[in-house]
Design an enzyme around this catalytic site. Sequence first.
Site, PDB file in Angstrom:
ATOM      1  N   HIS A   1      59.254  72.149  34.678  1.00 61.17           N
ATOM      2  CA  HIS A   1      59.120  71.306  33.494  1.00 61.17           C
ATOM      3  C   HIS A   1      57.643  70.995  33.313  1.00 61.17           C
ATOM      4  CE1 HIS A   1      59.257  68.369  36.737  1.00 61.17           C
ATOM      5  NE2 HIS A   1      58.956  67.379  35.918  1.00 61.17           N
TER       6      HIS A   1
ATOM      7  N   HIS B   1      55.739  68.029  33.076  1.00 63.62           N
ATOM      8  CA  HIS B   1      55.008  66.829  33.444  1.00 63.62           C
ATOM      9  C   HIS B   1      53.667  67.230  34.062  1.00 63.62           C
ATOM     10  CE1 HIS B   1      58.609  63.841  33.480  1.00 63.62           C
ATOM     11  NE2 HIS B   1      57.969  63.835  32.333  1.00 63.62           N
TER      12      HIS B   1
ATOM     13  N   ASP C   1      52.014  66.586  36.592  1.00 65.62           N
ATOM     14  CA  ASP C   1      51.850  66.894  38.012  1.00 65.62           C
ATOM     15  C   ASP C   1      52.502  68.229  38.386  1.00 65.62           C
ATOM     16  OD1 ASP C   1      54.268  65.481  37.399  1.00 65.62           O
ATOM     17  OD2 ASP C   1      54.664  65.249  39.542  1.00 65.62           O
ATOM     18  N   HIS C   2      53.011  68.950  37.381  1.00 67.15           N
ATOM     19  CA  HIS C   2      53.730  70.204  37.654  1.00 67.15           C
ATOM     20  C   HIS C   2      53.086  71.449  37.045  1.00 67.15           C
ATOM     21  CE1 HIS C   2      57.518  68.686  39.523  1.00 67.15           C
ATOM     22  NE2 HIS C   2      57.021  67.563  39.044  1.00 67.15           N
TER      23      HIS C   2
END
Length: 289
Positions: free
Chosen positions: A79, A81, A83-84
């Site tokens: 996904h 976000h 931090d990804h």
Amino acid sequence: MKGPPKPWPTGKVEQLEPLVRRVLADNPSPYTYTGTQTYLVGNGDSLAVIDPGPVTTEHLAALENAIGDGHVAAIMCTHTHRDHSPAARPLSALTGAPVVGCAPLVLDDSGPRADAPFDETYAPDRVLEDGEAMTGAGWTLTAVHTPGHTSNHLCFALEESGALFTGDHVMGWSTSVVAPPDGDMAAYMRSLEKLYAREDRVYYPAHGPQVDKPRQLVRGMVGHRRQRERQILRLLDEEARTIRALVPLMYRGLDKRLYPAAGMSVKAHLIDLENRGEVARDGEVWRTN
């Protein structure tokens, strides 16, 4: 933040099973636990990088070291976000690999924006539909559509070993935040039921330890969410309340820095209950019907 005893293996390459290695990013927080865990699937001739993580010099260097002379066939994101997925583009530029996985997330501009934590730079070369696979030499990663935490969330099933990379949908250290308007509690519960019906051997989440008893954990998570529903209904039966008033009653002992995240999950529960006709609201005040 609480976590396992230090030193954490930040930047180090950990071999989890023959086809799976893990590299921990240097972004610990109350929301990311010890940081984002990037997974490398496959062997030197053909690699998939799952959830490349944040754009930091240290993490990109650690991934470059882990890849070595290997060929990266795909950079895959569960996904978007921040931090990804942000490291997907610089890693793609470095390796020449396509960015594959979840769809880009564009939220409606008609109301207050809720995409502050989303990666606006994410632009996949290929979006995987539910059940569609990405393959390389010796590995197959099949997309499992699991909306709820975000509407574009995917898990990836490694067919050769029975492992499931669960992103933020299921984590061993904490339940996922479900933040409206994009986060959807009803969808999240359906996605949990979908995983419970599977027979994956192990879960590798983006944050926290691997999950060695996946169905047992998922069953407990479903029970936990149903208990939260009952708790909300009981508190609103006592008196109408705002979300701000509900959170400290429901999450006793919670780090107050996490109150906003808890409030978002409470709101997601309330919207689900409202859609089912069990609660109603008057401005910011919620009551049972």
